[in-house]
Design an enzyme around this catalytic site. Structure first.
Site, short mmCIF file in Angstrom:
data_model
loop_
_atom_site.label_atom_id
_atom_site.label_comp_id
_atom_site.label_asym_id
_atom_site.label_seq_id
_atom_site.Cartn_x
_atom_site.Cartn_y
_atom_site.Cartn_z
N GLY A 1 0.83 -1.20 0.00
CA GLY A 1 0.00 0.00 0.00
C GLY A 1 0.86 1.24 0.00
O GLY A 1 2.08 1.18 0.03
N GLU B 1 -0.09 0.39 -6.12
CA GLU B 1 0.87 0.07 -5.06
C GLU B 1 1.15 -1.43 -5.00
O GLU B 1 2.29 -1.84 -4.77
CB GLU B 1 0.35 0.57 -3.71
N GLU C 1 4.95 -2.79 -5.50
CA GLU C 1 5.64 -3.37 -4.34
C GLU C 1 5.78 -4.88 -4.39
O GLU C 1 6.63 -5.44 -3.69
CB GLU C 1 4.91 -2.97 -3.05
N PRO D 1 -7.20 7.49 15.33
CA PRO D 1 -6.40 8.71 15.22
C PRO D 1 -4.90 8.52 15.43
O PRO D 1 -4.09 9.21 14.81
CB PRO D 1 -7.00 9.62 16.30
N ASP D 2 -4.50 7.58 16.30
CA ASP D 2 -3.08 7.38 16.59
C ASP D 2 -2.53 6.13 15.91
O ASP D 2 -1.54 5.57 16.37
CB ASP D 2 -2.87 7.28 18.10
N GLU E 1 11.02 -7.04 0.25
CA GLU E 1 10.64 -8.41 -0.07
C GLU E 1 9.12 -8.48 -0.18
O GLU E 1 8.40 -7.79 0.54
CB GLU E 1 11.12 -9.35 1.05
#
Length: 350
Positions: free
Chosen positions: A244, A260, A264, A286-287, A319
């Site tokens: 991502g 993505e 990747e 939020p965190d 990887e």
């Protein structure tokens, strides 16, 4: 070491069990004062250690086992017999509060064995203390310890290289551990993350409003396996993650996710990934990211059964690999940020 102010508590009947919940990252002088005060009111103290079985990061640098050992040592140094302190380890469940509550309840019950003589120890200072209202069956005993010291202060001094400041914040047993830990590869990795994140946040500090980042992530399943990448860059270098990345200006969320994945992992040539889309969800705790406020849109693609497609790591991934689902569910400590919780969200739905 300056001790926080600890007025004598009002005399009350001594409870059989007391429960004290925290992350203790790391345990510091105020934690010790609260526990010593609690042990005046209860026969046995059950210390519930949060953020267990998670990958090390600068907010949670130590394992639950390490924190348990430190708490045991600092209490024994204070003259508390080892049998008076019991421990429970609980994971973070960012998107399922009921699971967190259940894990705390189950861990405490394993020690109390049906006793209802249980008290909850704590201090309601702000909304972060909401959990103290989540156990109505336990009497609440407020702590009388008053201290401005927090684990955040200790971690900041520790990672910014101020050992003399750290020494004044923590008991001797904790300081000895922190000094030894500084010589480990784990500390060097965490220090790299700390410096990277400090520069990352500084780059955005002059924006008119705090930035909100938008990312996409892919949960791709095939024959009981999930497609993963191993992060090649900071933060979280070496951690497992979903493929991502950040949304670009002129692409849709789904297009970003597919791009993505291809960059990747190399997956996608001759494969209509969008046709395999089964579900999507937004994850906005939020965190959830130490980089800042980051909202991710995750997509679940089911490729059915059959041989596992060949992969090739690229872009930010060192990887790309297919990992058995059983290994993933058993190993939350290997994963970056909340990626394990996101994978669980999709695969546990059936």
């Amino acid at each position: 070491m300056p001790a926080p102010s600890t007025p004598s508590p009002t005399p009350r009947r001594r409870r059989t069990f007391g429960v004290y919940i925290g992350r203790f990252e790391p345990p510091h002088a105020a934690h010790l004062s609260v526990m010593l005060e609690a042990l005046q009111s209860v026969q046995k103290l059950i210390v519930v250690i949060g953020s267990a079985r998670a990958a090390r990061n600068i907010k949670n640098p130590f394992t639950a086992e390490e924190r348990q050992d430190l708490i045991s040592r600092m209490l024994q140094d204070a003259g508390i017999p080892k049998p008076r302190v019991l421990f429970v380890h609980v994971r973070d469940y960012y998107y399922n509060e009921a699971l967190w509550l259940s894990e705390v309840q189950a861990g405490v019950t394993a020690h109390t064995r049906g006793s209802s003589d249980v008290a909850l120890i704590g201090h309601i200072k702000d909304e972060s203390s909401y959990y103290l209202r989540s156990f109505p069956a336990w009497e609440f005993i407020p702590t009388h310890v008053v201290s401005d010291l927090s684990a955040t202060d200790v971690r900041r001094a520790y990672f910014e290289g101020h050992p003399e400041t750290v020494q004044g914040m923590v008991p001797p047993a904790v300081h000895a551990f922190l000094t030894t830990f500084q010589a480990t590869p784990d500390y060097r990795d965490l220090r790299d993350d700390y410096e990277y994140l400090a520069h990352y946040r500084a780059a955005w500090k002059d924006t008119p409003y705090p930035p909100i980042f938008v990312t996409t992530d892919a949960v791709i399943t095939r024959s009981g396996h999930v497609l993963l990448v191993r992060r090649g860059g900071l933060p979280g270098r070496g951690r497992l993650a979903m493929p991502g990345g950040f949304l670009e200006q002129k692409e849709t969320l789904l297009d970003c996710c597919v791009r993505e994945v291809q960059e990747e992992t190399g997956l996608g040539s001759g494969l209509d990934l969008k046709a395999a889309l089964r579900a999507q969800a937004v994850f906005d705790y939020p965190d959830r990211s130490l980089r800042g406020r980051t909202i991710t849109h995750a997509f679940h693609f089911d490729l059915g059964i059959g041989q596992l497609p060949r992969l090739s790591g690229g872009s930010d991934a060192s990887e790309a690999l297919w990992m058995p689902l059983s290994d993933i569910l058993a190993s939350p400590e290997l994963f970056f940020e909340d990626h394990h919780a996101i994978i669980e969200h999709f695969v546990m739905r059936g």
